[in-house]
Write an enzyme that holds these catalytic residues in place. Structure first.
Site, PDB file in Angstrom:
ATOM      1  N   TYR A  62      35.646  49.348 -61.529  1.00 43.94           N
ATOM      2  CA  TYR A  62      35.657  49.754 -60.109  1.00 43.94           C
ATOM      3  C   TYR A  62      34.364  50.500 -59.768  1.00 43.94           C
ATOM      4  CZ  TYR A  62      37.222  52.079 -55.797  1.00 43.94           C
ATOM      5  OH  TYR A  62      37.324  52.544 -54.508  1.00 43.94           O
ATOM      6  N   VAL A  63      33.992  51.445 -60.628  1.00 49.51           N
ATOM      7  CA  VAL A  63      32.761  52.214 -60.403  1.00 49.51           C
ATOM      8  C   VAL A  63      31.557  51.262 -60.319  1.00 49.51           C
ATOM      9  CG1 VAL A  63      31.158  53.810 -61.540  1.00 49.51           C
ATOM     10  CG2 VAL A  63      33.597  54.381 -61.378  1.00 49.51           C
ATOM     11  N   THR A 122      31.516  48.056 -59.461  1.00 48.59           N
ATOM     12  CA  THR A 122      31.490  47.245 -58.234  1.00 48.59           C
ATOM     13  C   THR A 122      31.026  48.090 -57.049  1.00 48.59           C
ATOM     14  OG1 THR A 122      33.851  47.647 -57.722  1.00 48.59           O
ATOM     15  CG2 THR A 122      33.319  45.666 -59.003  1.00 48.59           C
ATOM     16  N   LYS A 123      31.418  49.364 -57.020  1.00 50.21           N
ATOM     17  CA  LYS A 123      31.033  50.202 -55.881  1.00 50.21           C
ATOM     18  C   LYS A 123      29.557  50.614 -55.976  1.00 50.21           C
ATOM     19  CE  LYS A 123      34.913  50.031 -53.628  1.00 50.21           C
ATOM     20  NZ  LYS A 123      34.976  49.373 -52.312  1.00 50.21           N
ATOM     21  N   ILE A 147      41.032  59.677 -50.538  1.00 50.83           N
ATOM     22  CA  ILE A 147      41.678  59.455 -49.238  1.00 50.83           C
ATOM     23  C   ILE A 147      43.113  59.006 -49.513  1.00 50.83           C
ATOM     24  CG2 ILE A 147      41.571  58.220 -47.052  1.00 50.83           C
ATOM     25  CD1 ILE A 147      39.065  59.952 -47.576  1.00 50.83           C
TER      26      ILE A 147
HETATM   27  N1  NAP Z   1      41.685  55.601 -50.836  1.00 50.27           N
HETATM   28  C1  NAP Z   1      40.641  56.118 -51.468  1.00 50.27           C
HETATM   29  O1  NAP Z   1      40.721  57.240 -52.034  1.00 50.27           O
HETATM   30  C2  NAP Z   1      39.328  55.384 -51.514  1.00 50.27           C
HETATM   31  C3  NAP Z   1      38.243  56.074 -52.051  1.00 50.27           C
HETATM   32  C4  NAP Z   1      37.014  55.450 -52.118  1.00 50.27           C
HETATM   33  C5  NAP Z   1      36.872  54.172 -51.633  1.00 50.27           C
HETATM   34  N2  NAP Z   1      37.937  53.523 -51.121  1.00 50.27           N
HETATM   35  C6  NAP Z   1      37.704  52.146 -50.631  1.00 50.27           C
HETATM   36  O2  NAP Z   1      38.166  52.029 -49.307  1.00 50.27           O
HETATM   37  C7  NAP Z   1      38.586  50.677 -49.071  1.00 50.27           C
HETATM   38  C8  NAP Z   1      40.006  50.697 -48.509  1.00 50.27           C
HETATM   39  O3  NAP Z   1      40.838  51.345 -49.462  1.00 50.27           O
HETATM   40  P1  NAP Z   1      42.305  51.890 -49.124  1.00 50.27           P
HETATM   41  O4  NAP Z   1      42.432  53.190 -49.777  1.00 50.27           O
HETATM   42  O5  NAP Z   1      42.591  51.746 -47.681  1.00 50.27           O
HETATM   43  O6  NAP Z   1      43.153  50.823 -49.964  1.00 50.27           O
HETATM   44  P2  NAP Z   1      44.619  50.225 -49.748  1.00 50.27           P
HETATM   45  O7  NAP Z   1      45.471  51.197 -49.048  1.00 50.27           O
HETATM   46  O8  NAP Z   1      45.036  49.721 -51.092  1.00 50.27           O
HETATM   47  O9  NAP Z   1      44.321  48.982 -48.793  1.00 50.27           O
HETATM   48  C9  NAP Z   1      43.522  47.940 -49.314  1.00 50.27           C
HETATM   49  C10 NAP Z   1      43.132  47.024 -48.178  1.00 50.27           C
HETATM   50  O10 NAP Z   1      42.321  45.994 -48.740  1.00 50.27           O
HETATM   51  C11 NAP Z   1      42.921  44.743 -48.464  1.00 50.27           C
HETATM   52  N3  NAP Z   1      42.718  43.823 -49.557  1.00 50.27           N
HETATM   53  C12 NAP Z   1      42.928  44.042 -50.885  1.00 50.27           C
HETATM   54  N4  NAP Z   1      42.685  42.908 -51.577  1.00 50.27           N
HETATM   55  C13 NAP Z   1      42.324  41.974 -50.653  1.00 50.27           C
HETATM   56  C14 NAP Z   1      41.968  40.618 -50.730  1.00 50.27           C
HETATM   57  N5  NAP Z   1      41.941  39.955 -51.892  1.00 50.27           N
HETATM   58  N6  NAP Z   1      41.678  39.965 -49.578  1.00 50.27           N
HETATM   59  C15 NAP Z   1      41.724  40.601 -48.390  1.00 50.27           C
HETATM   60  N7  NAP Z   1      42.068  41.891 -48.246  1.00 50.27           N
HETATM   61  C16 NAP Z   1      42.369  42.560 -49.374  1.00 50.27           C
HETATM   62  C17 NAP Z   1      44.387  45.020 -48.287  1.00 50.27           C
HETATM   63  O11 NAP Z   1      44.965  43.953 -47.548  1.00 50.27           O
HETATM   64  P3  NAP Z   1      46.591  43.748 -47.463  1.00 50.27           P
HETATM   65  O12 NAP Z   1      47.060  44.922 -46.661  1.00 50.27           O
HETATM   66  O13 NAP Z   1      46.795  42.460 -46.768  1.00 50.27           O
HETATM   67  O14 NAP Z   1      47.096  43.750 -48.867  1.00 50.27           O
HETATM   68  C18 NAP Z   1      44.343  46.370 -47.561  1.00 50.27           C
HETATM   69  O15 NAP Z   1      44.079  46.189 -46.195  1.00 50.27           O
HETATM   70  C19 NAP Z   1      38.459  49.961 -50.423  1.00 50.27           C
HETATM   71  O16 NAP Z   1      37.242  49.258 -50.476  1.00 50.27           O
HETATM   72  C20 NAP Z   1      38.452  51.103 -51.416  1.00 50.27           C
HETATM   73  O17 NAP Z   1      37.805  50.746 -52.615  1.00 50.27           O
HETATM   74  C21 NAP Z   1      39.167  54.092 -51.043  1.00 50.27           C
END
Ligand code: NAP
Length: 252
Positions: A162-163, A165-166, A195
């Site tokens: 994950y690290v 890819t980011k 988050i």
């Molecule tokens: N939450 C954190 O602490 C955090 C921290 C740093 C970075 N991020 C980044 O922020 C972004 C959003 O994260 P989040 O926390 O909101 O995650 P989340 O709650 O798990 O939601 C993930 C989102 O990505 C979509 N997704 C996953 N796989 C997919 C695929 N194969 N095709 C299309 N859509 C896909 C999901 O779609 P569905 O709803 O249809 O499944 C959902 O809308 C990500 O890039 C994550 O790496 C999050």
């Protein structure tokens, strides 16, 4: 457009596509861009009912929204989603690459099919979406990638892919900023910290490290959306190639 409407709706007449927009950070971004006046298309892969509800919510408030089923692991589907959004709204001004997956798995047990999927969703899809949307974007266009502060500071074991890819998203952002600059399009990377979402619930593994965050709490998805809205707005016209952390100070 008069001055009042520009102030209230800084993204009036803009057309946006957000990947992974039905829930979590993506849904907060979709709502905020719509509130700011943009027509917003978003992709989802599994959360169909949430996607439908979000479209209804935005339409009921007088906005324009479109949900597109597209698996970010499938390059053809990503390209198709960009084309569908352009077709529906007559162009694209803002592309937010938000869809992402994470997995805390010991490096010596990480399944290599899952490796390929994470690289495809978190990194390749970002490149493919920019390949499809970039040539259609005009002066003032915005590409906004959602990376992760984990690219700079990672407190977990089992997070190496994950690290990576980011970190790749941060690199793509810098290099693509130069590629798209001649057409007046900016490319930036927003890196969330902890988050509270389905990916990183406040009662999950990160609860043990929240005390390392200077502001002492999880962030809200809306706090990521606020910065996306600013970067998408005309106010941010001289910011490109930047990586901006929204992490409560967690990376200091
Ligand atoms: N939450 C954190 O602490 C955090 C921290 C740093 C970075 N991020 C980044 O922020 C972004 C959003 O994260 P989040 O926390 O909101 O995650 P989340 O709650 O798990 O939601 C993930 C989102 O990505 C979509 N997704 C996953 N796989 C997919 C695929 N194969 N095709 C299309 N859509 C896909 C999901 O779609 P569905 O709803 O249809 O499944 C959902 O809308 C990500 O890039 C994550 O790496 C999050």
């Amino acid at each position: 457009m008069n001055t009042t409407s520009t102030m209230n709706k800084p993204l009036a007449d803009k057309k946006a596509l957000v990947t992974g927009g039905a829930r979590g950070i993506g849904a907060a971004i979709v709502k905020r861009l719509a509130e700011d006046g943009a027509s917003v298309a978003f992709t989802y892969v599994s959360a169909q009912s949430k996607a439908d509800e979000l479209v209804q919510e935005i339409k009921s408030a007088g906005g324009q929204a479109l949900a597109i089923r597209a698996d970010s692991a499938d390059a053809g589907a990503v390209k198709g989603a960009v084309e569908e959004a352009i077709q529906a709204f007559g162009g694209i001004d803002i592309l937010v690459n938000n869809a992402g997956i994470a997995s805390l798995t010991p490096y010596d047990q990480f399944d290599l099919e899952e490796f390929d999927r994470m690289v495809a969703v978190n990194m390749k899809a970002v490149f493919v979406a920019v390949q499809a949307a970039g040539p259609q974007m005009k002066q003032g266009g915005r590409v906004i990638n959602i990376g992760s502060v984990a690219a700079e500071f990672n407190p977990f074991t089992g997070n190496s892919l994950y690290v990576s890819t980011k970190a790749a998203v941060a690199g793509l952002t810098r290099a693509l900023a130069r590629d798209l600059a001649p057409q007046g399009v900016t490319v930036n990377n927003i890196q969330p910290g902890l988050i509270d979402t389905d990916m990183n619930p406040a009662n999950g593994p990160s609860a043990s490290v929240v005390n390392m965050v200077p502001l002492g709490r999880y962030g809200r998805a809306s706090e990521i959306a606020s910065l996306v809205a600013y970067i998408a707005s005309p106010e941010a016209s001289y910011i490109t190639g930047a990586t901006l952390n929204v992490d409560g100070g967690g990376s200091v």
